[in-house]
Scaffold this motif. Structure first.
Motif, PDB file in Angstrom:
ATOM      1  N   UNK A  58       0.844  -1.192   0.000  1.00  0.00           N
ATOM      2  CA  UNK A  58       0.000   0.000   0.000  1.00  0.00           C
ATOM      3  C   UNK A  58       0.882   1.245   0.000  1.00  0.00           C
ATOM      4  N   UNK A  59       0.349   2.392  -0.427  1.00  0.00           N
ATOM      5  CA  UNK A  59       1.173   3.600  -0.579  1.00  0.00           C
ATOM      6  C   UNK A  59       1.125   4.531   0.628  1.00  0.00           C
ATOM      7  N   UNK A  60       2.174   5.346   0.747  1.00  0.00           N
ATOM      8  CA  UNK A  60       2.224   6.468   1.682  1.00  0.00           C
ATOM      9  C   UNK A  60       2.960   7.614   1.000  1.00  0.00           C
ATOM     10  N   UNK A  61       2.672   8.841   1.430  1.00  0.00           N
ATOM     11  CA  UNK A  61       3.509   9.970   1.029  1.00  0.00           C
ATOM     12  C   UNK A  61       3.452  11.041   2.101  1.00  0.00           C
ATOM     13  N   UNK A  62       4.503  11.844   2.155  1.00  0.00           N
ATOM     14  CA  UNK A  62       4.596  13.004   3.044  1.00  0.00           C
ATOM     15  C   UNK A  62       4.146  12.707   4.474  1.00  0.00           C
ATOM     16  N   UNK A  63       4.756  11.673   5.032  1.00  0.00           N
ATOM     17  CA  UNK A  63       4.526  11.319   6.429  1.00  0.00           C
ATOM     18  C   UNK A  63       5.780  10.646   6.975  1.00  0.00           C
ATOM     19  N   UNK A  64       6.086  10.936   8.239  1.00  0.00           N
ATOM     20  CA  UNK A  64       7.165  10.233   8.935  1.00  0.00           C
ATOM     21  C   UNK A  64       6.511   9.088   9.712  1.00  0.00           C
TER      22      UNK A  64
END
Length: 240
Positions: A58-64
């Motif tokens: 699954x995707x993620x972006x702009x998160x720590x």
């Protein structure tokens, strides 16, 4: 001083069979307008995954994203080419930045894995994605806080780093041990979550998986009320 009490029993809960998940803040189908975030802290999920099961790609972006296994082994694969297993006592950080995909599976067929997955808003968007993990002695090294995560520009940070002025500490304490924690940056607040045992923080009694968000303060005092009591402190900007 401002405080928000998050009792363990008040968390959002979703049991999917293979996944038993508790959400301190709004997540997926759990929504509470009063529980969106604590400053830059967006997600604190307490996940138990059955043997051999897990989260598909699954995707993620702009998160720590910070993962902390409490027991069991978590297998991670991502679009950056990493295939790793994170075990109890280890911590994983991932800067999603411009975008990544990954999967997380219980690497054991015969026993569950329990881990915290924590999301922090970054202080800059669209950075190059990155991954790191490290072992820390916060289980056997008792009666002190062990810093596991800090900001990239903190020269004194001995832990993993993220793109935010946030500091994570974990400590395991014997009964009646007292600790004064001074916040690292003006304008930050601290989110204190009891991992195991019981604590009193600034006069408030907390039990297993209870949490307390505190802001407009310079320091907090915590007391372990049981032996082998473990706590997670997340020191984060309240405005970001």
């Amino acid at each position: 001083m401002k405080t928000t009490l998050y009792r363990a029993s008040s968390r959002g809960h979703a049991n999917h069979g293979w996944l038993d998940s508790y959400h301190t803040f709004s997540f997926a189908n759990y929504y509470d307008p009063n529980r969106i975030n604590f400053g830059a802290l967006r997600v604190v999920n307490d996940d138990i995954v059955k043997g051999g099961e897990g989260f598909g790609t699954h995707p993620h972006d702009n998160m720590e994203i910070i993962s902390i296994p409490l027991y069991g082994d978590l297998e991670h694969k991502d679009s950056m080419g990493h295939t790793e297993v994170i075990r109890s006592g280890e911590v994983q950080v991932m800067s999603a930045g411009t975008g990544i995909t990954h999967s997380e599976y219980n690497s054991n067929k015969d026993k569950p894995v329990n881990f915290f997955q924590i999301w922090v808003f970054p202080d800059k968007n669209n950075v190059e994605p990155r991954y790191d993990q490290r072992a820390f002695d916060f289980i056997q090294n008792k009666n002190q806080l062990v810093q596991i995560v800090g900001p990239v520009d903190d020269k004194e940070n001995e832990g993993l780093w993220i793109h935010q002025s946030a500091w994570f500490n974990i400590g395991t304490f014997e009964k009646e041990t007292q600790v004064d924690y001074k916040l690292k940056k003006q304008g930050n607040g601290v989110f204190a979550m009891v991992v195991e045992g019981e604590f009193t923080i600034d006069g408030k009694k907390l039990y297993r998986r209870d949490a307390l968000g505190i802001s407009d303060i310079e320091s907090i005092k915590l007391t372990a009320d049981t032996d082998n009591a473990r706590i997670l402190l997340i020191d984060v900007p309240m405005v970001f």
